[in-house]
Every structure is written in C-alpha cells, then in structure tokens.
Motif scaffolding. Structure first.
Motif, mmCIF file in Angstrom:
data_model
loop_
_atom_site.group_PDB
_atom_site.id
_atom_site.type_symbol
_atom_site.label_atom_id
_atom_site.label_comp_id
_atom_site.label_asym_id
_atom_site.label_seq_id
_atom_site.Cartn_x
_atom_site.Cartn_y
_atom_site.Cartn_z
ATOM 1 N N HIS A 189 63.038 -30.625 8.025
ATOM 2 C CA HIS A 189 63.189 -29.231 7.575
ATOM 3 C C HIS A 189 62.629 -28.242 8.601
ATOM 4 O O HIS A 189 62.131 -27.171 8.225
ATOM 5 C CB HIS A 189 62.510 -29.021 6.216
ATOM 6 N N GLY A 190 62.693 -28.623 9.871
ATOM 7 C CA GLY A 190 62.190 -27.735 10.915
ATOM 8 C C GLY A 190 60.684 -27.711 11.046
ATOM 9 O O GLY A 190 60.150 -26.857 11.762
ATOM 10 N N ARG A 191 59.984 -28.617 10.386
ATOM 11 C CA ARG A 191 58.518 -28.620 10.397
ATOM 12 C C ARG A 191 57.955 -29.859 11.088
ATOM 13 O O ARG A 191 56.808 -30.251 10.824
ATOM 14 C CB ARG A 191 57.981 -28.547 8.967
ATOM 15 N N ALA A 192 58.727 -30.466 11.986
ATOM 16 C CA ALA A 192 58.227 -31.653 12.686
ATOM 17 C C ALA A 192 57.013 -31.311 13.534
ATOM 18 O O ALA A 192 56.069 -32.105 13.643
ATOM 19 C CB ALA A 192 59.333 -32.252 13.554
ATOM 20 N N ALA A 193 57.005 -30.114 14.149
ATOM 21 C CA ALA A 193 55.843 -29.713 14.952
ATOM 22 C C ALA A 193 54.612 -29.563 14.075
ATOM 23 O O ALA A 193 53.497 -29.893 14.487
ATOM 24 C CB ALA A 193 56.141 -28.410 15.682
ATOM 25 N N GLY A 194 54.790 -29.059 12.865
ATOM 26 C CA GLY A 194 53.662 -28.947 11.946
ATOM 27 C C GLY A 194 53.131 -30.302 11.539
ATOM 28 O O GLY A 194 51.915 -30.494 11.409
ATOM 29 N N LEU A 195 54.014 -31.283 11.354
ATOM 30 C CA LEU A 195 53.565 -32.638 11.019
ATOM 31 C C LEU A 195 52.807 -33.258 12.177
ATOM 32 O O LEU A 195 51.818 -33.969 11.973
ATOM 33 C CB LEU A 195 54.771 -33.503 10.635
ATOM 34 N N ALA A 196 53.284 -33.012 13.416
ATOM 35 C CA ALA A 196 52.564 -33.535 14.579
ATOM 36 C C ALA A 196 51.173 -32.928 14.665
ATOM 37 O O ALA A 196 50.205 -33.604 15.026
ATOM 38 C CB ALA A 196 53.355 -33.242 15.856
ATOM 39 N N ALA A 197 51.043 -31.642 14.330
ATOM 40 C CA ALA A 197 49.727 -31.004 14.324
ATOM 41 C C ALA A 197 48.846 -31.585 13.236
ATOM 42 O O ALA A 197 47.651 -31.825 13.436
ATOM 43 C CB ALA A 197 49.883 -29.493 14.133
ATOM 44 N N LEU A 198 49.424 -31.842 12.083
ATOM 45 C CA LEU A 198 48.658 -32.329 10.945
ATOM 46 C C LEU A 198 48.195 -33.766 11.132
ATOM 47 O O LEU A 198 47.061 -34.113 10.798
ATOM 48 C CB LEU A 198 49.526 -32.215 9.681
ATOM 49 N N VAL A 199 49.050 -34.596 11.700
ATOM 50 C CA VAL A 199 48.750 -36.022 11.810
ATOM 51 C C VAL A 199 47.991 -36.343 13.098
ATOM 52 O O VAL A 199 47.073 -37.158 13.102
ATOM 53 C CB VAL A 199 50.058 -36.841 11.734
ATOM 54 N N MET A 200 48.380 -35.670 14.206
ATOM 55 C CA MET A 200 47.856 -36.054 15.507
ATOM 56 C C MET A 200 47.004 -34.979 16.165
ATOM 57 O O MET A 200 46.506 -35.176 17.272
ATOM 58 C CB MET A 200 49.020 -36.415 16.436
ATOM 59 N N GLY A 201 46.846 -33.853 15.525
ATOM 60 C CA GLY A 201 46.051 -32.781 16.111
ATOM 61 C C GLY A 201 46.723 -32.099 17.278
ATOM 62 O O GLY A 201 46.060 -31.448 18.080
ATOM 63 N N ASP A 202 48.047 -32.204 17.396
ATOM 64 C CA ASP A 202 48.787 -31.597 18.500
ATOM 65 C C ASP A 202 49.476 -30.339 17.998
ATOM 66 O O ASP A 202 50.559 -30.393 17.413
ATOM 67 C CB ASP A 202 49.811 -32.586 19.055
ATOM 68 N N GLY A 203 48.845 -29.178 18.240
ATOM 69 C CA GLY A 203 49.404 -27.915 17.774
ATOM 70 C C GLY A 203 50.260 -27.214 18.795
ATOM 71 O O GLY A 203 50.659 -26.063 18.575
ATOM 72 N N SER A 204 50.590 -27.875 19.924
ATOM 73 C CA SER A 204 51.348 -27.202 20.973
ATOM 74 C C SER A 204 52.765 -26.865 20.538
ATOM 75 O O SER A 204 53.393 -25.968 21.105
ATOM 76 C CB SER A 204 51.391 -28.074 22.232
ATOM 77 N N GLY A 205 53.307 -27.577 19.542
ATOM 78 C CA GLY A 205 54.675 -27.311 19.109
ATOM 79 C C GLY A 205 54.800 -26.162 18.127
ATOM 80 O O GLY A 205 55.913 -25.696 17.848
ATOM 81 N N LEU A 206 53.682 -25.697 17.593
ATOM 82 C CA LEU A 206 53.736 -24.572 16.655
ATOM 83 C C LEU A 206 53.995 -23.274 17.401
ATOM 84 O O LEU A 206 53.448 -23.038 18.478
ATOM 85 C CB LEU A 206 52.423 -24.466 15.872
#
Length: 743
Positions: A189-206
């Motif tokens: 749903h266009g929130r893959a970057a948010g999931l990466a931030a949530l799971v892996m601490g990678d907020g660069s995609g937000l």
C-alpha cells in the motif's frame, strides 16, 4: 550506593556541557584523585571524577580521530568497506565507510560519504574511491540541528564527496541490506519504506512530508527502532512463557521465571541485531536486560534502579551518546513513567493508566524538548494514545513475522501487505490530526523561565492533593508565553543566518520584521524549511511584513516557497519577479522606495541597466540610530559602479560582501566610497566557487575591515543602532566545534 551511581552519571553527563576538554595530564590527575578518595566518605566525589575523566578521555579519542587539517578539502584515493545501510536519495546516495585506508595518509576509522549520480552502493561492499575529504562541519544557527555533534556522537571523523569509484569486492553476508531490498520491493500500500523503518531502523526511504507528519503528531519514535519496540517484543515473549506456566503447559523441571527472562532478552537482542544494533538500539537492549534482571532477582529494590543502572551502563560503553537528543528524551520518558506510576496509592484501571500515561508524558517531556530546541507536538498525547497500540499490536507483529517468512512464497509478502495497509490507515489518521494541530516551535526561553516551567511540570506530575500542585499550570505556561526582549525604538536586530553557499538575513524592529533572501533548496534539502523558518519561530516572529528576494538565483530564493508556506508573509518583492515561481506573487524591487519602521529607515535600489540576474539584485540600505547596513545581493563591479552614483553611496558601517566575496565584486572604488568598518560574508565552507576570493579578502584587510564569515562563525547577530560588536554563535564554545579562525 545510590549517591555513588548518581555521581557517576553526573560525571559522565558533564561531557556535553564542556566548552573544552581538559588536557591529558589533568585527566590522569582526576583519575588518581578519585582512587585516593574512594575509601573515604567522599566516594561520590570519586565516582564523579571517574565518570568525568572517562567521558573526557573518550571524547578526546574521538576528536583525535578526525581528519587532519592538512587534508581538509583535498581529494584522495582510498579503500574501505561500506557499513550500515546506505541511504539512497534524489540523485545521491549517502553511506559510511569503515577502516578506510590511503597509501600516504592516516584516515579516520569512519567516514560519511555522498555520491551524486553514482551507482547503487550496498552494505558490506569494498570500494576504491576518489573522495574530496572534509573535516566534520555543519551549519550553526539558533537552536538548529548540530551536525558536528551528531557526527562526533557516531564517531565519524570525516565527510566527503565521491568523485569516482571502483567496486573491489561484493558484499559478504550483507543480510540486512538484502532483507531491506526485499521489504522495499513488496507491494504494501505504498508503505514499504515505513515498514523498513519500523523493522530495521532504516528511515532513509521515508519522504520529507512523512517525517514532517510524524513530527507534527509526536510519533517519530514509532517509526525508528526504540526501546518501545524492543521492550514490546520482550514483553510478548515473557508473557507467553508466564501464560504457559500459569496453565501448566510449561515443563515443570524448568523454572519459568528465569526462562521467561532469558528468552525475552534473546528476542530483544535478536530484534536489536535486525535493526543494526546502533547506539539507540544498544541503549534499549541494555534497559530491557536490566529490567528483566531486576524482575528476576532484585524486585525488592525500587524501580529507579534499572533506569540508573542502564543510564550508567550506556554512558560507560559510549560516553558520546549524551550528545544526541534521543538519549535525553528516551531516559526522560522512562523517568516520567516511573515517577508517575511508582509508589502511588490505590490502583487505576488499564484504560485510566494508558490515557494518563500519554497525558503526563506530554507534560513531563515539555522541559527537555524546550531545552533541546525541538518542536512540540500539540496533538502528541492524543496521537500516541491511538498510534502506540496500533503500531505495537497491529502493525509490528505481522511486519516482523512477514520478514521472517519472506522465504515462504506468498506468506511473507501477504503479511507485509497486511502490515502496510494497517500502517497506511494510521498515516491517514495522523495526517488529519497534523492538519488540525501542527507542531509548535517554541520561542527562545530564558534559563530562569525554563527552570520555573520545569518546576511547574514537576508539580503537575505529583499526585492529586499535594499542596501547591495547582501552581504547576501558571508556571508551565510561562514557557508558552515567555517574556520577550523587545527591540528598542530606533534599533534594528539583524541576523545573518548560516545557510552555507547562499544568503539569508532576518531584520526586525520593535513591531515589524522582514526577510532578505531565503537560502537555497537542493533536492530534498530546503534551507528555507530547515534553517530560516525555525529561526523565525525561535525569535518569536509569526508574521513577515516583507520578504525581499534580491534576485531569483536558487541560493537566494530557493527556500522562499517553504518560508511562505510556514509563516504569514504580507508582501514579497524581488529584483527578478518574473523569474520566481508564480506562487510567490512577487512585486518588483521599486528602486528608490523608502520607508520607516519604529525609527529605522529602509531604502531600496536596483540598477536599471542590469544585463543578468546578479546585476539586477535588489539592494537594501538599513539605517538605525546613525548606523548603516548595506545588503547587496550578488551585484558585480558594473552594478557597483552604478551604485556609486545613487543616494545609497554613503558611509556604511556594515557591508554584506557582494556575491559572497567573488573576484568580480567588492571593487576598490566601492569599498573606498563606503568605507565600511566590517564586512559580512555568507558562504559555504570549501565551496566550489572559491568564495571569498583571496584578492577580495586582501582588499578588505588592506582597508582595515573586520571580516565576519558565516562558514567560520556560524549565524551572526547584530544590533544596528547601538554601534556594538556582533555576536557569533560559534563564540558559544563546545568542545566538538572547531574554533573560528581570527579575521
């Protein structure tokens, strides 16, 4: 023992407030003195000396690992391994290189690089790179983000721009990077970057808009790996084991409590490794470990013990952690919860505990947010009331399980799709809240006002019925409407902001305010949004009577749209109105226009024979109490020659260096006519244009002009009409900042 631990923490935390670090011999003397005092009743002093000596020594080691001055601005070939998760952006990828080596020079152990237009870079790869190296440096503005402190806290000894490179070896066991790529490739749903931030601490995609939304609603902590996520997973494992034991499903030969604590810690540690085990994650794992140890063996001790032990353990492991705002906020949040819930008489129902926790957290974190100069979310308590259980109970479990089951066809992707949909619904809800209550940037608060407001917050956190508790509200509201230091009649307060290779001045009288230029906008980095707007808010300016853009070049007008979106602007004028975006609705410079504000005089001038944008810069003369300031934009020698025939060619005390001190400006004829006492140079450190040109600097020095350089001194404050010396923000000494070179 408690006093000793408090003294140790005080010594470790004192590092962040030191203007300079003591010499090595003094640190050794402090450690010896601590050893001598340890057997006596003065042992708290000994612990304080131990903590201070260790923190200062650690800070000095980090400073010693910085790039030598001789290599600043030099291009060198080096080899190193990419660590962490690279941060791809709009046409640029940023990453960190560890254990970099060069044939002739000693390099810092960790270097942060930017590669514009370069190929994809993955964690674990080894590269040979041609890099233009820079010592750690950043913009320095009023309560702005301290980039130098951030770099030092991460022990990054140099930054650089990659000019060319060659891949030497592919990544080995870069499982985190591979997992991130798989998560980002999932349709969620266009929130893959948010999931990466949530799971892996990678907020660069937000995106910048998503970060702003999280900031406005006080939910940034939910999208980065924090103690909350790690403690949640540990709590789920602990409660699962406790539930099995309660219903007789746990093996009787295995004591359930130590097993529950051990398995919970293993789960927390595994989540931390998934998130990269950075300093905030280390801090969270230490906290969870000590809480579990307290639960297992030391429940007779008060709840403050795990917090104090975790604080000292983290600082002993990494004393520079106290330079990061997240360190203070995380421990302050836990302290507020312990203070609020520990030792209270009676019991609250679960929903009462949850709502009161969010409300009191908002009050308790107000003082540290004010001290750190961070935005304050007005919708934070309500947003967190909904968002915390939404993320913790609905989004995080399927997200973690989906990452674990990605090798299973359709199952992992399906779980991530579900988690992405739930996260998208939350973002939509937060967007509605942010639209109603955006984040509030508090004006500058004097120290005595901050102290009274902190006392007010403490009173409000006390139980009902405590005498004088009602005084907490008026004391707390002092920070909302602090007493201001008004500009006197006939004076102008002038701020030259540090916007790198650009220009921006804020000028205000007692009742009026204007902005001269707004800095640049480069890709997703908008200095109007990052520097100009926060400074306006910190100065208590809520409306601009005039935004004057000298001309349409990006380094002068790029941030104007962000300023206009963030603050009310009554009028916009420019030397090139036709070249600006239509949304700005700019009027022409109107050469010869003059007006007065509170006893100060403002006059505009523009060369009618201008052939390009630089020559068309709208020049502003400001006069207050007989003291004059001339803002010249980017005019060159031809425009300067025309200026000498205008009414603005009068004796001037302060001159903004035309065109950042370029060789085609600051003619000797102009300088001799204006005879300024000082020149204000706004430029980026190590800029590609070579500003200011050595010949121009030589002219300034020949005429005895004092040079004030934003790249060396940061933002500059001047009180026009008082004939006083300006104030440089770099004069506020911090041990991690390079001391400015003498003009």
């Amino acid at each position: 023992m408690v006093t000793g631990m408090l003294a140790l923490a005080a010594g470790l935390l004192a590092l962040g407030f030191m203007p300079v670090l003591p010499p090595g011999w003094l640190l050794l003397l402090m450690a010896i003195g601590g050893l001598m005092l340890l057997p006596f009743r003065t042992h708290p002093v000994a612990f304080f000396l131990f903590g201070l000596a260790w923190a200062c020594a650690s800070g000095q080691w980090a400073l010693d690992d910085r790039l030598p001055q001789s290599l600043d601005g030099q291009t060198r070939w080096l080899e190193g391994r990419v660590v962490g998760l690279p941060e791809p952006g709009a046409g640029v990828v940023r990453f960190e290189l560890k254990d970099a080596r060069s044939r002739r020079e000693r390099l810092p152990r960790r270097i942060r690089l930017a590669w514009h237009g370069g190929p994809p870079v993955n964690s674990g790869e080894r590269w040979r790179l041609a890099v233009k190296l820079r010592r750690p440096a950043g913009l320095l503005n009023l309560h702005g983000f301290d980039y130098e402190a951030w770099l030092l806290a991460r022990r990054i000894g140099a930054t650089g721009t990659v000019k060319d490179g060659q891949l030497l070896a592919p990544a080995r066991q870069a499982w985190r990077d591979g997992l991130r790529q798989r998560v980002l490739a999932v349709e969620a749903h266009g929130r893959a970057a948010g999931l990466a931030a949530l799971v892996m601490g990678d907020g660069s995609g937000l995106t910048r808009e998503e970060w702003q939304l999280l900031q406005d609603t006080g939910t940034v902590h939910l999208m980065v790996i924090s103690g909350q996520h790690i403690s949640l997973l540990a709590a789920v494992i602990y409660l699962a084991v406790a539930g099995l034991a309660r219903y007789g499903l746990w093996p009787a030969r295995w004591p359930w409590l130590p097993w529950a604590c051990a398995l919970a810690f293993v789960g927390a540690l595994g989540y931390g490794l998934l998130a990269g085990f950075d300093v905030p994650v280390q801090r969270a794992c230490v906290m969870v470990a000590l809480v579990l140890l307290w639960r297992w063996r030391f429940r007779h001790l008060r709840a403050w013990w795990p917090l104090l032990l975790a604080l000292n353990a983290v600082l002993l492991f990494e004393p520079l952690a106290s330079l990061q705002p997240g360190f203070w906020l995380s421990y302050a949040a836990v302290a507020v919860l312990i203070f609020t819930f520990a030792g209270r008489l009676g019991s609250w129902r679960w929903w009462q505990s949850w709502t009161r926790a969010q409300w009191l957290m908002g009050i308790g974190l107000l003082p540290p947010l004010l001290a750190l100069g961070l935005p304050i979310s007005l919708s934070g308590p309500l947003a967190n009331l909904l968002a915390v259980p939404w993320i913790s109970l609905l989004v995080l479990p399927p997200a973690l399980l989906g990452c674990l089951l990605l090798p299973v066809p359709y199952v992992g992707e399906g779980l991530l799709w579900l988690a992405g949909g739930l996260l998208d619904g939350l973002f939509r809800l937060l967007g509605a809240m942010a639209g109603l209550w955006p984040a509030w940037v508090a004006p500058l608060v004097p120290l005595w006002v901050w102290g009274l407001s902190s006392l007010g917050a403490l009173l409000l956190l006390l139980p009902k019925g405590v005498p004088l508790r009602v005084l907490g509200w008026p004391l707390l509201l002092l920070a909302v409407w602090p007493p201001q230091d008004p500009v006197a009649e006939g004076e102008v307060e002038v701020w030259q902001l540090d916007v790198g290779q650009g220009l921006s001045f804020i000028l205000r009288t007692r009742d009026h305010a204007m902005l001269y230029d707004a800095g640049a906008r480069v890709a997703d980095f908008d200095l109007g949004e990052r520097v100009v707007l926060p400074t306006l808010h910190k100065l208590g300016i809520r409306r601009l009577d005039l935004m004057l853009l000298s001309h349409a070049d990006n380094d002068h007008a790029g941030g104007a749209l962000a300023v206009q979106r963030g603050i009310a602007v009554s009028q916009v004028r420019s030397g090139e109105p036709e070249a600006l975006p239509a949304a700005l609705q700019s009027a022409p410079c109107d050469s010869g226009l003059s007006w007065g504000w509170n006893g100060a005089r403002f006059t505009l001038w523009q060369w009618t024979g201008a052939a390009d944008g630089n020559q068309a810069s709208c020049v502003l003369l400001v006069e207050a109490g007989g003291e004059r300031l001339l803002l010249t934009g980017d005019i060159d020698v031809h425009a300067e020659r025309a200026l000498l025939d205008s009414l603005l060619a009068v004796r001037t005390h302060w001159l903004q260096a035309p065109h950042h001190g370029s060789r085609t400006s600051s003619s000797m004829a102009l300088l001799r006519r204006l005879t300024p006492k000082a020149v204000l140079i706004s430029r980026g450190r190590g800029n590609a244009f070579g500003h200011p040109h050595p010949q121009v600097v030589a002219r300034y020095r020949q005429l005895g002009m004092v040079i004030h350089d934003s790249a060396e001194q940061g933002a500059l404050k001047l009180r026009l009409g008082t004939f006083s010396q300006p104030e440089s923000l770099r004069q506020q000494r911090r041990f991690w900042r390079d001391w400015p070179a003498m003009p």
